[in-house]
Write an enzyme that holds these catalytic residues in place. Structure first.
Site, short mmCIF file in Angstrom:
data_model
loop_
_atom_site.label_atom_id
_atom_site.label_comp_id
_atom_site.label_asym_id
_atom_site.label_seq_id
_atom_site.Cartn_x
_atom_site.Cartn_y
_atom_site.Cartn_z
N CYS A 92 0.81 -1.22 0.00
CA CYS A 92 0.00 0.00 0.00
C CYS A 92 0.85 1.28 0.00
CB CYS A 92 -0.99 -0.06 1.15
SG CYS A 92 -2.41 1.02 0.90
N ARG A 126 -12.51 6.27 -1.12
CA ARG A 126 -11.54 5.29 -0.63
C ARG A 126 -11.94 3.92 -1.15
NH1 ARG A 126 -7.86 7.15 2.59
NH2 ARG A 126 -7.03 5.10 3.05
N HIS A 191 -3.34 -5.55 2.42
CA HIS A 191 -3.05 -5.76 3.83
C HIS A 191 -3.67 -7.10 4.18
CE1 HIS A 191 -1.83 -1.57 4.50
NE2 HIS A 191 -2.85 -1.21 3.76
N1 GLN Z 1 -2.08 6.78 2.21
C1 GLN Z 1 -2.27 5.87 1.15
C2 GLN Z 1 -3.64 5.87 0.52
O1 GLN Z 1 -4.63 6.15 1.17
C3 GLN Z 1 -1.89 4.49 1.62
C4 GLN Z 1 -2.86 3.87 2.58
C5 GLN Z 1 -2.40 2.54 3.10
O2 GLN Z 1 -1.20 2.28 3.19
N2 GLN Z 1 -3.34 1.74 3.54
O3 GLN Z 1 -3.73 5.58 -0.65
#
Ligand code: GLN
Length: 240
Positions: A92, A126, A191
């Site tokens: 990520c 998101r 993740h």
């Molecule tokens: N900050 C990054 C995003 O929102 C990575 C998020 C994450 O590592 N889960 O894309």
């Protein structure tokens, strides 16, 4: 002796990402493969030539900003080690940092290492939820399961993806691709953490790390009944 480096464990460690390191170490130990962990934070020295498996986890935009300059300063030695076979897994935020740049929702451009060609732009929504991908390991295609939560949308151009999205968003929710793979460098949005959930993938990283040390061997099989069952539960839940 295999050497594992967790880079920025205090900043890049979302949703149990450290579990990736724990799974790698434990599956080595179960096979009596000597292995050691070094944790390296901003400003601390590390010689990537001594490292076999480098792990970078995910982080919030704020945390990515805090480590970006430190990572950039390590670029030359990292590139050299990667060219000599260093195995890298970046999740990520860490994955985004291996690419050209990450443009955040508030228009900030966080520079990436530029080791790989991908770039990332934050979208308005998101991308959150469980993910299943098909990933090729040699002649075999396996189902890899994980969980994603990112606003960044990553585009990998002509590079090879880690896998094809069966369910979930993956790199950007548009092109059906998840992650990236180049030499021994792997990036992914998954993740979960990824490696405890996907033992075959952990073993791929152990095998590649041993090869980096000049050791070519088949890994001793382990009892993976529970791990395999956990993957099956997710696959059955999401694929009709
Ligand atoms: N900050 C990054 C995003 O929102 C990575 C998020 C994450 O590592 N889960 O894309």
């Amino acid at each position: 002796m295999l050497k594992v480096c967790h880079l920025y464990p205090d900043l890049l460690n979302l949703y149990g990402d450290k579990g990736n390191v724990i799974a790698f170490l434990q599956r080595c130990r179960w096979r009596q493969i000597p292995v050691e962990l070094v944790e390296v934070n901003v400003g601390e020295p590390v010689n990537f030539h001594d490292i076999d498996f480098l792990f970078l986890g995910g982080g919030s935009d704020r945390e990515q900003n805090l480590m970006a300059a430190d990572l950039l300063a390590r670029k030359d030695s990292l590139v050299e080690a990667i060219n000599q076979g260093l195995v890298v897994l970046a999740i990520c935020g860490g994955y985004q940092m291996l690419g050209q740049y990450y443009l955040t929702t508030d228009g900030q451009r966080i520079p990436g290492l530029g080791i790989l060609d991908h770039y990332t732009k934050a979208g308005n929504a998101r991308l959150i939820g469980n993910v299943i991908i098909d990933m090729k390991i040699g002649a075999e295609t396996i189902k890899v399961v994980g969980f994603e939560n990112h606003s960044g949308q990553t585009f990998i151009g002509n590079m090879e993806p880690l896998g094809k999205v069966i369910t979930g968003y993956g790199n950007n929710g548009q092109d059906g691709l998840e992650g990236v793979r180049h030499k021994n460098v792997f990036g992914s949005y998954l993740h979960g953490p990824l490696l405890p959930k996907n033992s075959k993938l952990t073993d791929l990283f152990i095998k590649l790390s041993l090869e980096r040390r000049g050791i070519k061997q088949d890994l001793l099989p382990l009892e993976d009944r529970f791990e395999d069952q956990a993957v099956k539960v997710m696959v059955d839940r999401h694929i009709k």
